[in-house]
Write an enzyme that holds these catalytic residues in place. Structure first.
Site, mmCIF file in Angstrom:
data_model
loop_
_atom_site.group_PDB
_atom_site.id
_atom_site.type_symbol
_atom_site.label_atom_id
_atom_site.label_comp_id
_atom_site.label_asym_id
_atom_site.label_seq_id
_atom_site.Cartn_x
_atom_site.Cartn_y
_atom_site.Cartn_z
ATOM 1 N N SER A 35 50.519 86.260 13.778
ATOM 2 C CA SER A 35 51.091 85.641 12.584
ATOM 3 C C SER A 35 51.674 84.281 12.940
ATOM 4 C CB SER A 35 52.193 86.530 12.002
ATOM 5 O OG SER A 35 53.359 86.414 12.798
ATOM 6 N N LYS A 36 52.003 83.530 11.908
ATOM 7 C CA LYS A 36 52.596 82.213 12.115
ATOM 8 C C LYS A 36 53.902 82.332 12.893
ATOM 9 C CE LYS A 36 54.287 78.228 9.486
ATOM 10 N NZ LYS A 36 55.130 77.856 10.605
ATOM 11 N N ARG A 37 54.611 83.430 12.660
ATOM 12 C CA ARG A 37 55.883 83.628 13.365
ATOM 13 C C ARG A 37 55.700 83.716 14.881
ATOM 14 N NH1 ARG A 37 58.174 88.395 11.071
ATOM 15 N NH2 ARG A 37 56.844 87.974 9.283
ATOM 16 N N ASP A 83 55.548 80.230 16.113
ATOM 17 C CA ASP A 83 56.877 79.604 16.111
ATOM 18 C C ASP A 83 57.717 80.135 17.276
ATOM 19 O OD1 ASP A 83 56.061 78.321 13.849
ATOM 20 O OD2 ASP A 83 57.120 79.648 12.453
#
Ligand code: GLU
Length: 509
Positions: free
Chosen positions: A266-268, A271
Site C-alpha cells: 500500500s501507499k503507507r 511512506d
C-alpha cells in the site's frame, strides 16, 4: 503458446480508471500486457474506463499517459493514439452501452429495478446477509414483479432505475485462467449486479468492460488479482450476449506484497519505508498532497521496468538484467506465479546502479549535465563524460554523481578537517612545494605519462609515496577522497593542478 484465440490477432488492453495516480502495480499490469502483445506481434490498447463519474479525478488520465511516455511503453491504439475501434474513452461510448443494455433487457437476461436506497437498506435490515439475487428478487420493486405498463410509465415519468443482470442460480461458472488454471464458482453466490444506472445514463464497470473487450476484439485480459472475483460474472455476461466463442482468455496476475511479505502493498508502506508507489510524482488536486514518484526520485525507467518484470515472473534461470527487448523474447504469461510477489524495493536500487553502469558514459553525462547546470557549472559534454567515467561505479543514482565529482568542476573552497589531520603533517608543505616545482617542469599531464615520472621523482627523493600523494590529493580535492590521483591531475590539467596545489600551500601553511 496454447490458447483458444485460434487465428485471431492477439489484442490486449490496459484499461485504467482515471481515479488518481497510477499505482506501481498498475504499471506492472501494463508491462505484462505490453510484453505479451509484442511477443505475439499483437496490439496493445489504451482504454480509459471512466464511467464512474463520482470517482473521476481531473488530471489522472494525463498523468497515466505521461507515466508511460516516461517508461517508454508504447501503445498501438487507444486514447490519444487513435485506432479503428474507438472511441477508447468509455464516457464517449454511451450509445453503444445503452444499445447493449437493451439487448439484454429484450432477451430477458436483465431487468429494470426501481428499489430506492432506503428500500434496499430496509431489506438489508430485514434479511440477514441480504443479496439481490434469485432468492430475493421477486420480493423487490422491479420489472419481474411489476406489470409491464407500470414499468413503462415509471420509466417515462423519469423515475430513477437501474438495470440488473439476472443470474440464474445453481450453475457452475468456469473461469479458465492462464495463471490460476480452472477456477469454478457457483452462480448461486453471485448477486444480480447493476449494469446500468438511469441517474447518469451510464453503465457500470462490468458492462462497459465486457462490451468493450468484445467490440475491441480483445483476446486476452491480463489484469491484477483484485479483478478475479469479477471474472465469473464477466463469463456469464459473455454468455448472455452469445459471445462465448470469442471470449478473451483471462490471466490474473499475482498481488504485489509489502516488502516484509505480509499483506498487500500500500501507499503507507512506501511512506513508512521511504519508497514511491507511483511512477511519477502526484499532486492531488483536492487535498494538495504530494506523493513521491520514481521519476523524481531519480530512478531510470529501464531499471523500474526490469524490476517490475520480475515481480511475478522470472526467466527460469538467475538472469536478472534484461532489456525491454530481451523481456519481450523471454516473458511467458503461463509461467507467471500465483503467489504474491514481495515488493523488495532495495533490489530496485541495485537495478538502478546496474543500469547506470550499463549506460555509456556519454548517456550518463547527458543525464548529469542538467544537475551540473543547476549547480551553476557549465562544462563540455566531453568533460562531463570523463568525470562520469571516473566515478560512476560508486553511485546508485545519477544525482549522486555530484557528491562524487564536484571537485573536478570546482576548486576546493575548504579542506576537510579529518583529511588534514591525517595527511597534512609537518613535512607536507615542504614535499608538496617540491612536488609543485617538479610538476612545473612537466608538459604532458596525461595520466599514463605523468604517473611514472612522479613515481620516479618520489623514489629519487626517498619520500614515502602514500604520504606525499595523499597530502597532494587533499590540496586538489579538499579531502582524502576520489578516484586515482593521476586521473584527477589528468582531468584538471597542468595549470589547474598547480593553481590548486599552490593555493592550498598558501592557505594551509
Ligand atoms: N478499469 C479497471 C481498472 O481500473 C480495469 C480492470 C480490467 O482490466 O478489467 O483496473
Amino acid at each position: 503458446m496454447s490458447d483458444n484465440s485460434g487465428n485471431r490477432r492477439v489484442r490486449v488492453r490496459f484499461a485504467p480508471s482515471p481515479t488518481g495516480p497510477l499505482h506501481i502495480g498498475g504499471v506492472r499490469t501494463a508491462l505484462y500486457n505490453y510484453l505479451f502483445a509484442r511477443q505475439h506481434g499483437g496490439d496493445f490498447i489504451f482504454r480509459i474506463e471512466d464511467t464512474d463519474t463520482n470517482r473521476f479525478v481531473p488530471g489522472a488520465e494525463e498523468y497515466i499517459l505521461e507515466s508511460f511516455r516516461w517508461l517508454g511503453l508504447k501503445f498501438d491504439e487507444g486514447v490519444s493514439f487513435g485506432g479503428s475501434y474507438g472511441p477508447y474513452r468509455q464516457s464517449e461510448r454511451r450509445d453503444i452501452y445503452r444499445k447493449h443494455v437493451d439487448m439484454l433487457l429484450d432477451a430477458g437476461k436483465a431487468y429494470i429495478a426501481f428499489d430506492t436506497p432506503a428500500e434496499l437498506e430496509a431489506k438489508r435490515n430485514e434479511i440477514p446477509n441480504f443479496q439481490y439475487d434469485a432468492t430475493t428478487r421477486m420480493q423487490m420493486r422491479n420489472s419481474l414483479t411489476m406489470p409491464a405498463d407500470e414499468v413503462r410509465s415509471l420509466v417515462d415519468a423519469g423515475e430513477q432505475y437501474v438495470v440488473r443482470f439476472m443470474i440464474e442460480p445453481g450453475r457452475e461458472v468456469v473461469v479458465d485462467d492462464i495463471i490460476r488454471g480452472r477456477v469454478v464458482v457457483s452462480s448461486s453466490i453471485l448477486d444480480d449486479k447493476v449494469l446500468f444506472k438511469s441517474a447518469d445514463m451510464l453503465p457500470t464497470y462490468h458492462l462497459a468492460n465486457i462490451v468493450d473487450d468484445h467490440l475491441m476484439e480483445v483476446t486476452h485480459v491480463i489484469r491484477g488479482e483484485e479483478w478475479l472475483p469479477s471474472a465469473p460474472l464477466h463469463v456469464l455476461l459473455y454468455e448472455a450476449f452469445g459471445w462465448q466463442d470469442t471470449m478473451p482468455r483471462f490471466a490474473h496476475l499475482p498481488l504485489l506484497l509489502k516488502p516484509e511479505g505480509n499483506g498487500k502493498l500500500s501507499k503507507r508502506d512506501g511512506d513508512r519505508l521511504g519508497f514511491p508507489v507511483f511512477p511519477l510524482e502526484w499532486h492531488d488536486p483536492k487535498s494538495g498532497e504530494i506523493s513521491s514518484g520514481y521519476r523524481e526520485k531519480d530512478y531510470l525507467p529501464e531499471a523500474v521496468l526490469n524490476f517490475l518484470a520480475l515481480l511475478g515472473w522470472n526467466p527460469g534461470n538467475d538472469q536478472e538484467i534484461m532489456s525491454l527487448d530481451e523481456l519481450v523474447g523471454l516473458f511467458n504469461l503461463e509461467k507467471c506465479s500465483k503467489a504474491g510477489a514481495r515488493f523488495n524495493y532495495q533490489k530496485l536500487v541495485w537495478f538502478n546502479h546496474e543500469y547506470i553502469l550499463r549506460k555509456t558514459d556519454r548517456e550518463v553525462a547527458e543525464l548529469f549535465r542538467p544537475i551540473l547546470e543547476e549547480k551553476g557549472i557549465t562544462a563540455s559534454i566531453e568533460r562531463i563524460e570523463t568525470a562520469v567515467s571516473l566515478v560512476k561505479s560508486r553511485v546508485n543514482f545519477v544525482h549522486e554523481l555530484w557528491d562524487n565529482s564536484y571537485y573536478l568542476f570546482q576548486a576546493p573552497a575548504e579542506y576537510d578537517e579529518k583529511s588534514l589531520k591525517k595527511w597534512w603533517k609537518e613535512d607536507a608543505p615542504h614535499t608538496t612545494a617540491e612536488l609543485c616545482d617538479f610538476l612545473e617542469s612537466q608538459d604532458d599531464f596525461s595520466g599514463a605519462v605523468l604517473e611514472p615520472k612522479v613515481m620516479d621523482w618520489i623514489a629519487s627523493k626517498g619520500y614515502p609515496v602514500g604520504k606525499v600523494m595523499n597530502a597532494f590529493r587533499v590540496t586538489l580535492v579538499g579531502a582524502a577522497m576520489g578516484p586515482q590521483i593521476f586521473a584527477i591531475t589528468d582531468f584538471l590539467g597542468r595549470e589547474e593542478t598547480l593553481r590548486r596545489a599552490r593555493h592550498a600551500l598558501s592557505v594551509l601553511s
